[in-house]
Scaffold this motif. Structure first.
Motif, PDB file in Angstrom:
ATOM      1  N   UNK A 295      40.669  40.373  57.162  1.00 24.83           N
ATOM      2  CA  UNK A 295      41.320  41.653  57.746  1.00 24.83           C
ATOM      3  C   UNK A 295      41.636  41.851  56.194  1.00 24.83           C
ATOM      4  N   UNK A 296      42.135  40.723  55.951  1.00 21.92           N
ATOM      5  CA  UNK A 296      42.264  40.897  54.038  1.00 21.92           C
ATOM      6  C   UNK A 296      41.340  41.921  53.224  1.00 21.92           C
TER       7      UNK A 296
ATOM      8  N   UNK B 133      33.659  41.986  65.598  1.00 21.54           N
ATOM      9  CA  UNK B 133      34.884  41.600  66.347  1.00 21.54           C
ATOM     10  C   UNK B 133      36.747  42.014  66.214  1.00 21.54           C
ATOM     11  N   UNK B 134      36.049  40.928  64.645  1.00 20.36           N
ATOM     12  CA  UNK B 134      37.313  40.799  63.910  1.00 20.36           C
ATOM     13  C   UNK B 134      36.959  42.122  62.245  1.00 20.36           C
ATOM     14  N   UNK B 135      36.158  42.539  62.529  1.00 24.63           N
ATOM     15  CA  UNK B 135      36.530  43.746  62.276  1.00 24.63           C
ATOM     16  C   UNK B 135      37.224  45.136  63.342  1.00 24.63           C
TER      17      UNK B 135
ATOM     18  N   UNK C  75      48.584  41.861  56.700  1.00 25.65           N
ATOM     19  CA  UNK C  75      47.723  40.801  55.089  1.00 25.65           C
ATOM     20  C   UNK C  75      48.519  39.360  54.769  1.00 25.65           C
ATOM     21  N   UNK C  76      49.858  39.598  55.139  1.00 23.67           N
ATOM     22  CA  UNK C  76      50.717  38.567  54.893  1.00 23.67           C
ATOM     23  C   UNK C  76      51.151  37.759  55.895  1.00 23.67           C
ATOM     24  N   UNK C  77      50.345  38.072  57.270  1.00 20.59           N
ATOM     25  CA  UNK C  77      50.013  37.023  58.371  1.00 20.59           C
ATOM     26  C   UNK C  77      49.030  36.421  58.526  1.00 20.59           C
ATOM     27  N   UNK C  78      47.912  37.104  57.963  1.00 20.70           N
ATOM     28  CA  UNK C  78      46.228  36.344  58.107  1.00 20.70           C
ATOM     29  C   UNK C  78      46.369  35.669  56.564  1.00 20.70           C
ATOM     30  N   UNK C  79      47.205  35.966  55.498  1.00 19.67           N
ATOM     31  CA  UNK C  79      47.041  34.171  54.823  1.00 19.67           C
ATOM     32  C   UNK C  79      47.517  33.275  54.814  1.00 19.67           C
TER      33      UNK C  79
END
Length: 509
Positions: free
Chosen positions: A152-153, A205-207, A425-429
């Motif tokens: 995601x980032x 799937x992640x994309x 992005x914050x959640x993924x990091x």
């Protein structure tokens, strides 16, 4: 009230409607616009030389500019920007009306978001079984979950640009198509030596997830009225949470922990075929149901957003403006801490349960299901509550839809896709950091220290949330001119067509 010429009509031959646009001191009249000498303006209204109105706008001699009506300050364009209706806007900006199709759109989105979320957690919920089948470490299976976060980032900005450039329908088709493709690729990984193939399917799937996570607040804004946006956003996020819940419950039932590799491959194939079939059906539904936008804007804020769109919008300048907004920065941090902790807990839950209770994969799934269902209930109740009170405070998975809507309120009229994307992005990091850190703590010190680690950061997030001021800019924009309850009607014409607003009129209240 405005005196209106009974013979006056708009550009498509129908009687003109009350405009959702508002006169602003910085608006100027294009040279081609004719004004009758009897038109009066308040002395405080100034004409900025660099901003022009659309050339098709005409002012009737009997229309006077009411001095107390102005656009919300947050909707102002930069002085050098040319303000004109967006070419991708709805067909008629002068009518505020909601479409019946809106519920079908949000439900279809919620369903394929559910399918994608299921595929995120389907490996983690039976972590030990996939470890034995593929002969890999627990950390390798954890990365099947963390690849969603990692992908995601770097893809946020390109996908946010695509969302602004091509719109909701294109992004929805791309996301559901990639989700479907990834599900079918996984069917080629039903042998123990084919772990790289399952990794490939999971990466696809992640994309797809990048094309999904930023959509809820955008769908809510484009399709729903001012008193429905929070509920609509909650429904959109509800699908993602339901997918995680099903991902905890179903895989332990479909894939029992058997020693025979052939039987295990058979059970895994059943799960993969079911999800591939569902993903395919949902892709077809997206093609049929999903439209770009309704014919008319559903709220005054959305109408202003279309009308004040700048043709020279810069993503870099938008990001800079967002990070100058202290309330939004605090929300980005608190959202990341909360959602990141949830992602880590979801990924590692089965490992923690199996560590103490070997062979209890099904009960581990039920525990995960309980966590998510509680959050889903909170999300829906809070969404309905928000539409009535506009008080933005949160708890665990209920934080997800409320965080999206709060971000839109704090940053209006910036792009919903950009504000939601930065939250994600914050959640993924934080999700990657927490998953790796807690996993190492569990392996070396046990589950209790790992849970204490998460609790410390959740407490920090709760404290920071208290410092966020409720600067509800979108709500203020909707309140500038009191609007009647939106009309609800069928959408018969192609929603991609657009026309410039004709007569700009104001009402005295």
């Amino acid at each position: 009230m405005v005196n209106e010429d009974p013979n006056q009509q708009d550009h498509d031959g129908t009687p003109s409607q009350t405009s959702a646009l508002q006169e602003h001191p910085n608006f100027s009249v294009h040279p081609s616009v004719s004004m009758h000498p009897s038109v009066s303006a308040h002395p405080s209204v100034s004409i900025h030389p660099s901003v022009s109105a659309h050339p098709s706008v005409s002012i009737h001699p009997s229309v006077s500019v009411y001095p107390s009506i102005s656009a919300h300050p947050s909707t102002l364009a930069q002085p050098s920007g040319l303000i004109q209706p967006s070419s991708s806007g709805p067909e008629d900006l002068s009518v505020i009306k909601v479409s019946k199709r809106r519920w079908a759109v949000v439900l279809v989105f919620s369903c394929y978001s559910m399918c994608n979320a299921f595929q995120w957690i389907q490996y983690g919920s039976i972590n030990n079984i996939f470890m034995n089948f593929y002969g890999v470490s627990a950390f390798a299976i954890d990365w099947l979950s963390m690849c969603y976060m990692l992908t995601y980032i770097p893809l946020l900005l390109p996908v946010a640009w695509l969302l602004e450039k091509f719109g909701l329908r294109t992004i929805a088709l791309t996301g559901s198509a990639l989700n479907c493709l990834g599900a079918w690729v996984k069917l080629g990984s039903l042998k123990p030596h084919l772990f790289p193939v399952t990794v490939l399917g999971q990466v696809i799937c992640s994309v797809a997830q990048v094309f999904i996570l930023g959509m809820p607040s955008r769908i809510a804004s484009v399709w729903f009225g001012a008193n429905e946006v929070s509920t609509a956003c909650s429904i959109a996020v509800f699908g993602n949470q339901l997918g995680i819940a099903i991902g905890f419950l179903v895989p332990p039932v479909l894939v029992p922990n058997v020693k025979d590799q052939d039987k295990l491959a058979y059970h895994i194939s059943i799960m993969f075929y079911i999800i591939a079939g569902v993903a395919t059906l949902l892709f077809i539904l997206v093609i049929i149901v999903f439209k770009e936008k309704p014919k008319h804007p559903p709220s005054r804020a959305q109408s202003l957003s279309y009308a004040l769109a700048s043709t020279d919008a810069s993503y870099l300048s938008s990001i800079i403006r967002l990070f100058k907004n202290l309330n939004f920065v605090l929300l980005v941090i608190t959202y990341g801490l909360n959602a990141g902790a949830f992602y880590a807990l979801s990924t590692l839950l089965t490992r923690m349960v199996i560590f103490h209770y070997p062979g209890e994969e099904v009960n581990a799934g039920r525990i995960g299901l309980t966590i998510v269902l509680a959050g889903m209930l909170g999300a829906v109740i809070s969404g309905i509550w928000l539409d009535r009170t506009k008080t933005y405070k949160f708890f665990m998975t209920g934080y997800l839809p409320l965080g999206f809507e709060f971000a839109v309120e704090l940053t209006y009229p910036e792009s919903e896709g950009m504000s939601s994307g930065l939250l994600n992005v914050s959640a993924q990091v934080f999700g990657i950091i927490f998953t790796i850190s807690q996993g190492q703590i569990i392996d070396n010190y046990g589950t209790m220290p790992g849970n204490i680690f998460l609790c410390v950061f959740l407490t920090l997030g709760a404290v920071l949330t208290a410092f966020i001021k409720a600067d509800l800019r979108r709500q203020d924009a909707n309140k500038e001119i009191p609007e009647t309850k939106p009309q609800e009607g069928e959408e018969e014409e192609d929603s991609k067509s657009s026309k410039a607003p004709t007569t700009v009129q104001e009402e005295h209240f």
